[in-house]
Design a protein around this motif. Structure first.
Motif, PDB file in Angstrom:
ATOM      1  N   GLY A   4     -30.967 -23.962 -34.538  1.00  0.00           N
ATOM      2  CA  GLY A   4     -30.660 -25.140 -35.327  1.00  0.00           C
ATOM      3  C   GLY A   4     -30.385 -26.342 -34.448  1.00  0.00           C
ATOM      4  O   GLY A   4     -30.324 -26.248 -33.213  1.00  0.00           O
ATOM      5  N   ARG A   5     -30.214 -27.478 -35.088  1.00  0.00           N
ATOM      6  CA  ARG A   5     -29.964 -28.714 -34.354  1.00  0.00           C
ATOM      7  C   ARG A   5     -28.701 -28.610 -33.510  1.00  0.00           C
ATOM      8  O   ARG A   5     -28.677 -29.063 -32.359  1.00  0.00           O
ATOM      9  CB  ARG A   5     -29.847 -29.871 -35.344  1.00  0.00           C
ATOM     10  CG  ARG A   5     -29.528 -31.203 -34.682  1.00  0.00           C
ATOM     11  CD  ARG A   5     -29.481 -32.323 -35.703  1.00  0.00           C
ATOM     12  NE  ARG A   5     -29.094 -33.582 -35.058  1.00  0.00           N
ATOM     13  CZ  ARG A   5     -29.019 -34.735 -35.720  1.00  0.00           C
ATOM     14  NH1 ARG A   5     -29.309 -34.784 -37.017  1.00  0.00           N
ATOM     15  NH2 ARG A   5     -28.649 -35.831 -35.076  1.00  0.00           N
ATOM     16  N   ARG A   6     -27.658 -28.000 -34.073  1.00  0.00           N
ATOM     17  CA  ARG A   6     -26.395 -27.865 -33.338  1.00  0.00           C
ATOM     18  C   ARG A   6     -26.584 -27.013 -32.083  1.00  0.00           C
ATOM     19  O   ARG A   6     -25.979 -27.281 -31.043  1.00  0.00           O
ATOM     20  CB  ARG A   6     -25.332 -27.245 -34.237  1.00  0.00           C
ATOM     21  CG  ARG A   6     -23.989 -27.025 -33.557  1.00  0.00           C
ATOM     22  CD  ARG A   6     -22.933 -26.575 -34.547  1.00  0.00           C
ATOM     23  NE  ARG A   6     -21.682 -26.268 -33.877  1.00  0.00           N
ATOM     24  CZ  ARG A   6     -21.348 -25.043 -33.482  1.00  0.00           C
ATOM     25  NH1 ARG A   6     -22.182 -24.025 -33.694  1.00  0.00           N
ATOM     26  NH2 ARG A   6     -20.193 -24.836 -32.877  1.00  0.00           N
ATOM     27  N   ASP A   7     -27.440 -25.985 -32.169  1.00  0.00           N
ATOM     28  CA  ASP A   7     -27.705 -25.133 -31.001  1.00  0.00           C
ATOM     29  C   ASP A   7     -28.359 -25.940 -29.888  1.00  0.00           C
ATOM     30  O   ASP A   7     -27.967 -25.856 -28.720  1.00  0.00           O
ATOM     31  CB  ASP A   7     -28.616 -23.959 -31.399  1.00  0.00           C
ATOM     32  CG  ASP A   7     -27.985 -23.043 -32.421  1.00  0.00           C
ATOM     33  OD1 ASP A   7     -26.802 -22.709 -32.259  1.00  0.00           O
ATOM     34  OD2 ASP A   7     -28.686 -22.657 -33.377  1.00  0.00           O
ATOM     35  N   TYR A   8     -29.363 -26.717 -30.238  1.00  0.00           N
ATOM     36  CA  TYR A   8     -30.053 -27.509 -29.218  1.00  0.00           C
ATOM     37  C   TYR A   8     -29.144 -28.592 -28.635  1.00  0.00           C
ATOM     38  O   TYR A   8     -29.210 -28.889 -27.434  1.00  0.00           O
ATOM     39  CB  TYR A   8     -31.316 -28.135 -29.809  1.00  0.00           C
ATOM     40  CG  TYR A   8     -32.456 -27.156 -29.932  1.00  0.00           C
ATOM     41  CD1 TYR A   8     -33.064 -26.627 -28.793  1.00  0.00           C
ATOM     42  CD2 TYR A   8     -32.915 -26.754 -31.175  1.00  0.00           C
ATOM     43  CE1 TYR A   8     -34.108 -25.718 -28.900  1.00  0.00           C
ATOM     44  CE2 TYR A   8     -33.957 -25.841 -31.292  1.00  0.00           C
ATOM     45  CZ  TYR A   8     -34.547 -25.327 -30.151  1.00  0.00           C
ATOM     46  OH  TYR A   8     -35.572 -24.420 -30.252  1.00  0.00           O
ATOM     47  N   GLU A   9     -28.303 -29.163 -29.456  1.00  0.00           N
ATOM     48  CA  GLU A   9     -27.352 -30.152 -28.943  1.00  0.00           C
ATOM     49  C   GLU A   9     -26.393 -29.504 -27.956  1.00  0.00           C
ATOM     50  O   GLU A   9     -26.033 -30.108 -26.936  1.00  0.00           O
ATOM     51  CB  GLU A   9     -26.581 -30.776 -30.104  1.00  0.00           C
ATOM     52  CG  GLU A   9     -27.412 -31.729 -30.956  1.00  0.00           C
ATOM     53  CD  GLU A   9     -26.640 -32.256 -32.158  1.00  0.00           C
ATOM     54  OE1 GLU A   9     -25.552 -31.689 -32.453  1.00  0.00           O
ATOM     55  OE2 GLU A   9     -27.105 -33.223 -32.781  1.00  0.00           O
ATOM     56  N   SER A  10     -25.986 -28.263 -28.231  1.00  0.00           N
ATOM     57  CA  SER A  10     -25.099 -27.550 -27.316  1.00  0.00           C
ATOM     58  C   SER A  10     -25.798 -27.269 -25.989  1.00  0.00           C
ATOM     59  O   SER A  10     -25.219 -27.458 -24.915  1.00  0.00           O
ATOM     60  CB  SER A  10     -24.640 -26.244 -27.966  1.00  0.00           C
ATOM     61  OG  SER A  10     -23.906 -25.456 -27.043  1.00  0.00           O
ATOM     62  N   HIS A  38     -18.955 -22.866 -29.100  1.00  0.00           N
ATOM     63  CA  HIS A  38     -20.175 -22.813 -29.896  1.00  0.00           C
ATOM     64  C   HIS A  38     -20.349 -21.466 -30.596  1.00  0.00           C
ATOM     65  O   HIS A  38     -20.870 -21.404 -31.716  1.00  0.00           O
ATOM     66  CB  HIS A  38     -21.387 -23.080 -29.007  1.00  0.00           C
ATOM     67  CG  HIS A  38     -22.663 -23.229 -29.775  1.00  0.00           C
ATOM     68  ND1 HIS A  38     -22.986 -24.379 -30.460  1.00  0.00           N
ATOM     69  CD2 HIS A  38     -23.702 -22.363 -29.988  1.00  0.00           C
ATOM     70  CE1 HIS A  38     -24.156 -24.227 -31.057  1.00  0.00           C
ATOM     71  NE2 HIS A  38     -24.605 -23.012 -30.787  1.00  0.00           N
ATOM     72  N   TYR A 155     -29.350 -17.632 -29.430  1.00  0.00           N
ATOM     73  CA  TYR A 155     -28.820 -18.775 -28.696  1.00  0.00           C
ATOM     74  C   TYR A 155     -28.623 -18.413 -27.221  1.00  0.00           C
ATOM     75  O   TYR A 155     -29.034 -19.174 -26.328  1.00  0.00           O
ATOM     76  CB  TYR A 155     -27.501 -19.229 -29.308  1.00  0.00           C
ATOM     77  CG  TYR A 155     -26.793 -20.295 -28.507  1.00  0.00           C
ATOM     78  CD1 TYR A 155     -27.146 -21.629 -28.636  1.00  0.00           C
ATOM     79  CD2 TYR A 155     -25.775 -19.963 -27.617  1.00  0.00           C
ATOM     80  CE1 TYR A 155     -26.508 -22.617 -27.898  1.00  0.00           C
ATOM     81  CE2 TYR A 155     -25.131 -20.939 -26.878  1.00  0.00           C
ATOM     82  CZ  TYR A 155     -25.503 -22.259 -27.022  1.00  0.00           C
ATOM     83  OH  TYR A 155     -24.871 -23.219 -26.273  1.00  0.00           O
TER      84      TYR A 155
END
Length: 280
Positions: A4-10, A38, A155
């Motif tokens: 998800g977007r949050r994973d890539y941002e992390s 995360h 992740y």
């Protein structure tokens, strides 16, 4: 499974953090903290496995003290933690849980699970190797009270190339990393070293033999060997060269300490000390 977007941002934040390091500090505590946040983990450790032993190098949350994390590691080894055994004896690089290696029923009744419940209040553990050298594997270990979802595994799998690159980058920078003098006693206490053991370690870093250290400190050679054995146990090493290298990587000695390499006499040149005088 797609991230998800949050994973890539992390992942991007981890990469930026690693690139912003100036070489004076290792990036691992901050990365462990980011991973713990995360993955909603009770704790995350960066652990090195060598010779069937696990050695924590960094961890999160920061409220966990060094002695407590190392005691967790020692007790996990004594309880034959399946992930330590698995990654220490195979070339596997896939992120796996303890249940993957042993089976759910066996893990639930294992002594290793009891250890992590006692020290971290966690029931589930997932490991992801990030670097492997001859005889050594280093990776992150994630502890959670709840089971890991497929998204957590994916992740970490996507993060592995990044973590491997950070590891290589950090190893290169470590050659130039010199710990501030005021930080060394604090770091020594975190690893359970006494002031006298730190003094002996410093003299090991100067490549002094046991007899010279004894003379310098006005103690017996036998006492020097006793201090050295304590250093081996606390730093998880087995000889003076690996002890100096380990101390350099932990910021207990400057990276350019003379003990970094064993000296090799040139042809016709005599060793200055008898074999019996040198440390084991």
């Amino acid at each position: 499974m797609a991230l998800g977007r949050r994973d890539y941002e992390s992942l991007l934040a981890l990469a930026v953090h690693a690139l912003e390091q100036d070489g004076t500090h290792a990036p691992w505590p901050a990365i462990a903290e980011a991973l713990a946040d995360h993955l909603d983990a009770a704790a995350v450790t960066l652990t090195e496995i060598e010779g069937g032993r696990g050695r924590p190098l960094a961890w999160s949350p920061s409220r966990l003290t060094g002695p407590r994390v190392r005691e967790l590691s020692r007790r996990s080894v004594a309880a034959r933690h399946p992930l330590i055994t698995h990654y220490g004896s195979t070339a596997d690089t896939v992120p796996r849980t303890a249940e993957d290696v042993t089976g759910g029923a066996e893990w639930r009744r294992s002594p290793a699970r009891s250890v992590i419940r006692r020290y971290l209040g966690a029931d589930h553990v997932l490991a992801a190797p990030s670097a492997r050298t001859a005889g050594t594997v280093r990776g992150f270990v994630v502890y959670r009270a709840a089971p890991f979802a497929p998204a957590h595994r994916d992740y970490l799998r996507r993060a592995q190339p990044l973590l491997a690159a950070v590891d290589a980058h950090d190893r290169a920078l470590a050659r130039f990393r010199t710990p501030p003098a005021e930080d060394v006693p604090r770091r020594a206490r975190a690893y359970g070293l006494t002031p006298r053991e730190l003094t002996v370690l410093t003299l090991l870093g100067e490549a002094l033999p046991a007899k010279a250290i004894a003379t310098r400190l006005r103690i017996s050679v036998r006492t020097v060997h006793k201090h050295v054995q304590h250093l081996y146990r606390k730093l998880g090493t087995g000889d003076r060269v690996s002890t100096v290298l380990r101390a350099q990587s932990l910021g207990l000695l400057p990276a350019d300490a003379p003990g970094r390499r064993p000296s090799v006499p040139q042809p016709g040149q005599h060793r200055p000390h008898r074999v019996a005088d040198r440390l084991p």
